[in-house]
Design a protein around this motif. Structure first.
Motif, mmCIF file in Angstrom:
data_model
loop_
_atom_site.group_PDB
_atom_site.id
_atom_site.type_symbol
_atom_site.label_atom_id
_atom_site.label_comp_id
_atom_site.label_asym_id
_atom_site.label_seq_id
_atom_site.Cartn_x
_atom_site.Cartn_y
_atom_site.Cartn_z
ATOM 1 N N ALA B 107 -8.842 -1.647 -19.336
ATOM 2 C CA ALA B 107 -8.834 -3.416 -18.533
ATOM 3 C C ALA B 107 -7.604 -3.737 -20.125
ATOM 4 O O ALA B 107 -6.571 -4.243 -19.979
ATOM 5 N N ALA B 108 -8.310 -3.377 -21.322
ATOM 6 C CA ALA B 108 -7.299 -3.813 -22.138
ATOM 7 C C ALA B 108 -5.766 -3.117 -22.950
ATOM 8 O O ALA B 108 -5.565 -2.780 -23.741
ATOM 9 N N ALA B 109 -5.428 -2.478 -21.942
ATOM 10 C CA ALA B 109 -4.653 -1.879 -22.184
ATOM 11 C C ALA B 109 -3.311 -2.169 -21.394
ATOM 12 O O ALA B 109 -3.128 -2.543 -19.968
ATOM 13 N N ARG B 110 -2.029 -3.191 -21.878
ATOM 14 C CA ARG B 110 -1.346 -3.555 -21.259
ATOM 15 C C ARG B 110 -0.202 -3.586 -20.231
ATOM 16 O O ARG B 110 0.196 -3.560 -19.386
ATOM 17 N N ASN B 111 0.016 -1.887 -19.761
ATOM 18 C CA ASN B 111 0.285 -1.502 -19.080
ATOM 19 C C ASN B 111 0.053 -0.951 -17.604
ATOM 20 O O ASN B 111 0.858 -0.501 -17.230
ATOM 21 N N ILE B 112 -1.228 -0.905 -17.889
ATOM 22 C CA ILE B 112 -2.043 -0.942 -15.995
ATOM 23 C C ILE B 112 -3.152 -2.075 -15.738
ATOM 24 O O ILE B 112 -3.223 -1.748 -15.240
ATOM 25 N N SER B 113 -3.119 -2.851 -16.956
ATOM 26 C CA SER B 113 -3.828 -4.001 -16.680
ATOM 27 C C SER B 113 -3.492 -5.715 -16.172
ATOM 28 O O SER B 113 -2.163 -5.514 -16.137
ATOM 29 N N ILE B 114 -3.754 -6.549 -16.007
ATOM 30 C CA ILE B 114 -3.380 -7.553 -15.436
ATOM 31 C C ILE B 114 -3.798 -8.735 -17.042
ATOM 32 O O ILE B 114 -5.222 -8.695 -17.363
ATOM 33 N N LEU B 115 -3.071 -9.772 -16.915
ATOM 34 C CA LEU B 115 -3.621 -10.052 -17.676
ATOM 35 C C LEU B 115 -4.728 -10.820 -18.315
ATOM 36 O O LEU B 115 -5.269 -10.986 -19.777
ATOM 37 N N PRO B 116 -5.547 -12.010 -17.945
ATOM 38 C CA PRO B 116 -7.001 -12.537 -17.861
ATOM 39 C C PRO B 116 -7.015 -10.916 -18.001
ATOM 40 O O PRO B 116 -8.562 -10.903 -18.799
ATOM 41 N N PHE B 117 -7.872 -10.188 -16.967
ATOM 42 C CA PHE B 117 -8.882 -8.408 -17.716
ATOM 43 C C PHE B 117 -7.922 -7.982 -19.282
ATOM 44 O O PHE B 117 -8.565 -7.753 -19.755
ATOM 45 N N GLU B 172 -1.699 2.852 -23.373
ATOM 46 C CA GLU B 172 -0.326 2.291 -23.732
ATOM 47 C C GLU B 172 0.554 3.225 -24.228
ATOM 48 O O GLU B 172 1.983 2.924 -24.104
ATOM 49 N N GLU B 173 0.195 4.442 -24.855
ATOM 50 C CA GLU B 173 1.235 5.691 -25.176
ATOM 51 C C GLU B 173 1.369 6.131 -23.810
ATOM 52 O O GLU B 173 2.457 7.529 -24.311
ATOM 53 N N ILE B 174 1.061 6.101 -23.016
ATOM 54 C CA ILE B 174 1.628 7.584 -21.938
ATOM 55 C C ILE B 174 2.632 7.096 -21.690
ATOM 56 O O ILE B 174 3.755 6.387 -21.371
ATOM 57 N N LYS B 175 3.358 8.592 -20.886
ATOM 58 C CA LYS B 175 4.963 8.291 -19.698
ATOM 59 C C LYS B 175 4.572 7.204 -18.865
ATOM 60 O O LYS B 175 3.942 7.966 -17.797
ATOM 61 N N ILE B 179 3.747 7.314 -13.829
ATOM 62 C CA ILE B 179 2.873 5.674 -13.064
ATOM 63 C C ILE B 179 3.561 5.612 -12.183
ATOM 64 O O ILE B 179 2.986 4.818 -10.701
ATOM 65 N N GLU B 180 5.341 5.396 -12.741
ATOM 66 C CA GLU B 180 6.163 4.972 -11.566
ATOM 67 C C GLU B 180 6.580 6.333 -10.234
ATOM 68 O O GLU B 180 6.730 5.866 -9.200
ATOM 69 N N ALA B 181 6.316 7.729 -10.638
ATOM 70 C CA ALA B 181 6.503 7.835 -9.527
ATOM 71 C C ALA B 181 5.673 8.474 -8.233
ATOM 72 O O ALA B 181 5.364 7.846 -7.315
ATOM 73 N N LEU B 182 4.638 7.583 -9.315
ATOM 74 C CA LEU B 182 3.379 8.096 -8.161
ATOM 75 C C LEU B 182 3.624 6.495 -7.001
ATOM 76 O O LEU B 182 3.223 5.923 -5.968
ATOM 77 N N LYS B 183 3.645 5.082 -7.929
ATOM 78 C CA LYS B 183 3.960 3.938 -7.366
ATOM 79 C C LYS B 183 4.641 3.786 -6.482
ATOM 80 O O LYS B 183 4.334 3.485 -5.105
ATOM 81 N N VAL B 197 -2.557 8.238 -15.117
ATOM 82 C CA VAL B 197 -3.354 7.993 -16.290
ATOM 83 C C VAL B 197 -4.365 9.099 -16.748
ATOM 84 O O VAL B 197 -4.736 9.452 -17.891
ATOM 85 N N VAL B 198 -5.199 9.168 -15.983
ATOM 86 C CA VAL B 198 -6.399 9.547 -16.484
ATOM 87 C C VAL B 198 -5.988 11.275 -16.829
ATOM 88 O O VAL B 198 -6.619 11.353 -17.932
ATOM 89 N N PRO B 199 -5.166 12.078 -16.378
ATOM 90 C CA PRO B 199 -5.011 14.097 -16.483
ATOM 91 C C PRO B 199 -4.717 13.308 -17.895
ATOM 92 O O PRO B 199 -4.620 14.304 -18.577
ATOM 93 N N GLN B 200 -3.964 12.173 -18.104
ATOM 94 C CA GLN B 200 -2.966 11.787 -19.655
ATOM 95 C C GLN B 200 -4.300 12.343 -20.681
ATOM 96 O O GLN B 200 -3.363 12.420 -21.538
#
Lengths: 264, 273, 275
Positions: B107-117, B172-175, B179-183, B197-200
């Motif tokens: 939740a606290a990672a900017r790149n995979i979370s939404i603002l309120p969380f 926040e440091e992952i490539k 994520i883009e590819a899977l999305k 995310v998890v494997p990285q």
């Protein structure tokens, strides 16, 4: 001035690298040491200023056996021997000036060195040396901002700052591109001639050795197998010195265009 | 370039001083004065009473003579049970804490979370990190009573603060490309998490867990001092009884256990790399 | 001849392949590790000394305590601020003392530069002892010797930090480039010069990083020293708890968070400037 007698050195429990080496300097000329990797060139040089301690033998510097010295006496002997390294061995985070002046530390008490309070004499000398090697504009530049060739020039200035009586150079150009390599060799040769300073250089490039040296010493398996003038270094002799076929080919017929272009 | 043999100096003279770290002299001296001023003021506020220190020396001698030799026998069983409790607290709290850190860290990672969380996650992690485990220990003891349970709760929050933050940074440091590819292939949010995310971050997470085990073990010794269970309790009562022999025995065992755990966790970390 | 065969990409009657994410060896290791962890946790849950009825009432109790703490009592701020400043001072002075002591200890504890085996051993023992004893326990010791007050706190912080910094700075000394040292040795410099010119410049960035990191940690440590009488806001906290002044307690908690955040901000600024 420098005489090596029956020097033996082995690392760990392997074969001895130096097997009873004998050598003596003659006059104040530039002597090149050649040989394939592992022949013992680097070990020999490092034994002279005790960066490596030989197992047995004698290293006489003006009559004093360096192998028997310790502590202050060793320091005093070392400061008369200058050394230039393949990896430059500069303190990257310090400035060019500080690195050059560090050559003087064998003569300076602790507090002065720590506070960088060198004598006017030393500072003048440093500036002159920097001018001579062409680095005046980099006086207060950090060494890690310099190119390889520039760093080696700092190394040369640092070694000369010691006012040494003999200069050792352990493959000073091995990390440099061929053009810069020639420039540095040129610098070392000219400076040491001006200063009448005997030099002992390890070289992996035989063409350079032939061009710059007044005397060539060939090392193989820890003993000297050739000692004479460059013109006596024929291809047959080279074959004996260099064991591996590839290395030999490389020395006889350098295929790199740049090397050929830069060759004197 | 060569120096004249008689020591005289010839030619132009140069001036050189080592360049300062801060060039501007006003800024340099200003900062220096501020620093020295602060230090003098702070030291004076220390209430250094030489008389008290002088009186302290015989007391120190008394303590050290009581502490040597260390007394393992007198309260031996209490020491053992105290350490076992500390280890139990550490194991449970680390497990629960790391599990809890995963959702909070994500939740606290900017790149995979939404603002309120993100805001909530960050805030909770910051609060958890800022409060010393002893502070948390006192609060939990007041809330749920003395003993190991308070200790576990304390260290769970403590773990959340540390592992949560480091996990968030790792995420926040992952490539982002993965994520883009899977999305772009149409995978849902949680699928993306599981595959990209998890494997990285998994190796990092395992390393963090081992590190946290070590940290929690040290902390568990301390929170006992305020009643949250473990060897800290035993130590506190030993000090209170002036039983310095037992106290030094406890400290020696503590040093030993920490060293052992460190060596093991170091080896395990290198093994899982 | 083309390597690509023609035909549909997917043919149901083709051979089937088995795919596993992990090799057999990996799966065995994973299974065993999960099993070990599971067994350990189950044993721990079974044997831990916990009064389970209280566990189930815990959420209620926590919620209750939380509501009593709201809102924080702003009127205690004038009382809190000077103590907060004392907390920062304890952390700062303690860290500075530790820095001064830890440098020689780090040097002696580094395998590649330590003069002899004895200095190495002594330094290592100092580092291990210092690191393994929590700041709060050091504080207990110093309060017992010197009596209560911030001096005990400063010494506790210092004694704990020496080990932390000694170990990390020692490790970075062990990783330095040996070349410049050889160069200075070969030119006849004494050991003192070698340290100042070849060792120190190489470890300065990591030294500052470690020192500022420890200061940051020490601010957190200093917030609780007062609870054993070693100065700082811990004492205020303990008193408020003992008197059940929950609104003051929450105000103290808020101020602790503020002070710790202050430490983080300063740390970030210094890191950017120096490293």
């Amino acid at each position: 001035m420098l005489e090596i007698k029956q020097l033996v050195k082995s690392y760990g429990d392997g074969q001895p690298v130096l097997k009873g080496l004998n050598f003596a300097t003659e006059g104040k000329a530039l002597t090149a040491v050649i040989g394939s990797s592992g022949a013992g060139k680097s070990t020999m040089l490092r034994c002279i200023n005790r960066l490596v301690t030989a197992d047995s033998g004698e290293i006489l510097f003006d009559g004093t056996d360096l192998l028997k010295l310790r502590g202050k006496a060793l320091q005093n002997a070392r400061r008369q021997i200058g050394m230039i390294f393949q990896a430059y061995n500069l303190v990257d985070r310090l400035t060019v000036m500080e690195n050059v002046l560090s050559g003087r530390l064998g003569y300076v008490p602790f507090l002065q060195g720590a506070l960088r309070r060198f004598s006017q004499d030393d500072i003048d000398h440093a500036y002159q040396l920097l001018q001579r090697v062409g680095l005046s504009q980099y006086v207060n530049q950090r060494c890690d901002e310099l190119s390889g060739g520039e760093r080696q020039r700092v190394g040369v200035a640092r070694a000369l700052m010691q006012d040494p009586r003999i200069l050792l150079a352990d493959e000073p150009t091995a990390s440099l591109d061929p053009k810069t390599s020639e420039r540095i060799m040129e610098l070392i040769a000219r400076l040491t001639e001006e200063l009448h300073l005997p030099v002992l250089i390890n070289l992996h490039n035989v063409a350079q050795a032939k061009h710059y040296a007044a005397r060539i010493v060939g090392l193989k398996d820890g003993v000297i197998v050739f000692d004479g003038k460059p013109r006596d270094l024929t291809d047959d002799v080279l074959e004996q010195i260099y064991t591996g076929h590839e290395e030999l080919e490389e020395q006889l017929h350098p295929h790199d265009e740049a090397v050929q272009e830069a060759a004197p | 370039m060569t120096r004249p043999a008689d020591g005289s100096s010839v030619g132009t003279h140069y001036a050189w001083k080592r360049p300062h770290f801060i060039e501007n002299p006003f800024v340099r001296f200003g900062l220096l004065t501020l620093a020295i001023g602060y230090l003098l003021y702070a030291m004076s506020s220390l209430e250094v009473d030489l008389q008290r220190i002088a009186r302290g020396i015989p007391r120190a001698i008394q303590i050290f003579s009581g502490a040597i030799p260390p007394n393992f026998a007198a309260r031996g069983s209490l020491i053992v049970s105290g350490f076992i409790e500390s280890i139990q607290i550490t194991l449970l709290a680390t497990a629960a804490g790391v599990l809890l850190s995963i959702p909070f860290g994500f939740a606290a990672a900017r790149n995979i979370s939404i603002l309120p969380f993100y805001g909530l996650g960050r805030a909770i992690i910051i609060v958890a990190r800022s409060l010393h485990p002893v502070v948390l220990g006192v609060l939990f003891v007041k809330a749920v009573g003395f003993g190991a349970f308070a200790g576990v709760l304390t260290l769970v929050i403590y773990t959340l603060g540390f592992v949560g933050k480091l996990l968030a940074e790792a995420v926040e440091e992952i490539k982002y490309g993965q994520i883009e590819a899977l999305k772009s292939a149409g995978a849902g949010y949680f699928t993306v998490l599981a595959y990209a995310v998890v494997p990285q971050i998994m190796p990092r997470l395992i390393g963090l867990t081992m590190y946290q085990l070590d940290i929690n073990l040290r902390a568990s010794a301390v929170i006992g001092l305020v009643g949250a269970g473990g060897i800290g309790n035993t130590l506190n009562s030993a000090f209170g009884r002036y039983d310095y022999g037992t106290a030094s025995a406890i400290l020696l065992v503590m040093i030993g256990i920490i060293l052992v755990v460190e060596t093991i966790s170091g080896k395990l970390r290198r093994f899982t790399k | 001849m083309s390597v690509l065969t023609s035909g549909p990409l997917r043919n149901v009657t083709d051979d089937h392949f088995a795919w596993h994410r992990h090799s057999l060896k990996e799966r065995v290791i994973r299974f065993l590790s999960f099993l070990t962890v599971g067994v350990v946790l189950v044993w721990t849950l079974g044997t831990i000394d916990v009064f389970w009825p209280w566990v189930w009432t815990a959420p209620e109790e926590i919620h209750d305590m939380f509501s009593r703490m709201m809102p924080p009592n702003y009127r205690t701020i004038p009382e809190i601020v000077p103590v907060l400043i004392e907390t920062i001072n304890i952390a700062t002075i303690g860290t500075i003392f530790a820095v001064v002591i830890s440098l020689p200890v780090a040097y002696l504890g580094a395998r590649n530069v330590s003069p002899n085996v004895i200095t190495l051993a002594v330094a290592r023992v100092i580092i291990v002892a210092s690191r393994s004893i929590n700041t709060l326990i050091w504080a207990l010791l110093f309060v017992a010797i010197l009596g209560p007050g911030p001096l005990a706190g400063v010494l506790a912080i210092a004694f704990r930090s020496v080990g932390f910094m000694g170990k990390l700075v020692g490790e970075s000394i062990e990783e330095i480039d040996w070349g410049p040292i050889e160069a200075l040795q070969s030119s006849g410099s004494a050991r003192g010069h070698i340290i100042t010119y070849a060792v120190v410049p190489q470890i300065i960035p990591s030294f500052w990083a470690v020192a500022i990191l420890r200061w940051d940690i020490n601010i957190r440590e200093s917030t609780v020293l007062g609870m054993v009488g070693a100065g700082g806001i811990g004492m205020l906290f303990q008193v408020a708890i003992d008197l059940f002044r929950w609104n003051t307690v929450s105000m103290v908690l808020v101020s602790i968070i503020v002070v710790v955040l202050f430490g983080e901000v300063v740390t970030a600024i210094v890191r950017r400037k120096l490293i």
